[in-house]
Scaffold this active site. Structure first.
Site, PDB file in Angstrom:
ATOM      1  N   ASP A   8       0.866  -1.163   0.000  1.00 32.51           N
ATOM      2  CA  ASP A   8       0.000   0.000   0.000  1.00 32.51           C
ATOM      3  C   ASP A   8       0.918   1.233   0.000  1.00 32.51           C
ATOM      4  O   ASP A   8       2.083   1.135   0.365  1.00 32.51           O
ATOM      5  CB  ASP A   8      -0.876  -0.041   1.253  1.00 32.51           C
ATOM      6  CG  ASP A   8      -1.623   1.246   1.456  1.00 32.51           C
ATOM      7  OD1 ASP A   8      -2.320   1.670   0.520  1.00 32.51           O
ATOM      8  OD2 ASP A   8      -1.503   1.836   2.545  1.00 32.51           O
ATOM      9  N   ASP A  10      -0.024   5.176   0.806  1.00 31.97           N
ATOM     10  CA  ASP A  10      -0.239   6.164   1.870  1.00 31.97           C
ATOM     11  C   ASP A  10      -0.443   5.487   3.227  1.00 31.97           C
ATOM     12  O   ASP A  10      -1.331   4.654   3.373  1.00 31.97           O
ATOM     13  CB  ASP A  10      -1.437   7.052   1.530  1.00 31.97           C
ATOM     14  CG  ASP A  10      -1.269   7.736   0.172  1.00 31.97           C
ATOM     15  OD1 ASP A  10      -0.117   8.005  -0.215  1.00 31.97           O
ATOM     16  OD2 ASP A  10      -2.291   7.980  -0.500  1.00 31.97           O
TER      17      ASP A  10
END
Ligand SMILES: [Zn+2]
Length: 191
Positions: A8, A10
């Site tokens: 992922d 952020d």
């Protein structure tokens, strides 16, 4: 076949900011670049999968997303490492930009981004890992059938008691340094 770590973005690589797209607001979580380097050394492709609903919501454009990824590439080069590929989902069912306002197969926890990476890089999911800061990420990994899912504490507030993740670590670097071996060893014993 290749093995991959799906990351992922952020809250996992960089400090979580709502609808981040500006270079000057991009800040690495401490040790993230070093962690990415370690993942490569362990023989993994490092692939970013990120929901970017801000595109559908009209906060920024796909070009902005791509530009930010070029910036991230340049920053990682300073640390002598890199991301092998970026996949982003610009959609959202309740967006305001018609082109992007729909349900799709790529928005996590759907597996469209992973499916595409598997096709592009001949990835063996049974040897692959997913790391994220939200339960949605973990679910994505489960849905895709990766070997290990890892939740990190460096982004959103998480529910450690309720997570489906195989393990929880402070951040990417703590996983890359120690958790990596721990998780794999533990899982090996349990199976
Ligand atoms: Zn999508």
């Amino acid at each position: 076949m290749n093995k991959a770590v799906f990351l992922d973005r952020d809250g996992t690589i960089n400090i979580e900011k709502n609808y981040l797209y500006k270079e000057d607001e991009f800040v690495f979580i401490e040790g993230a670049a070093q962690a990415i380097k370690i993942l490569h050394e362990m023989g993994y492709k490092v692939i970013v999968i990120t929901n970017q609903a801000g595109v559908a919501r009209g906060y920024y454009t796909e070009d902005d997303v791509i530009k930010l990824h070029h910036y991230l590439d340049a920053e990682l080069r300073k640390h002598h490492t890199h991301i092998d590929a970026y996949y982003y989902c610009p959609h959202h069912p309740e967006g305001v930009i018609p082109k992007y306002s729909r349900t799709c197969h790529c928005r996590k926890p759907n597996t469209g981004m992973i499916d595409q990476a598997v096709a592009d890089f001949e990835i063996d999911l049974k040897e692959s890992i997913l790391i994220g800061d939200k339960e949605t990420d973990i679910l994505t990994g489960k849905n895709a059938g990766v070997k290990y899912t890892i939740l990190v504490r460096s982004g959103h507030l998480i529910n450690e008691a309720g997570t489906e993740a195989d393990a929880v670590y402070d951040d990417l670097l703590s996983f890359a340094r120690v958790g990596f071996q721990d998780t794999i060893r533990r899982s090996g014993e349990g199976k």
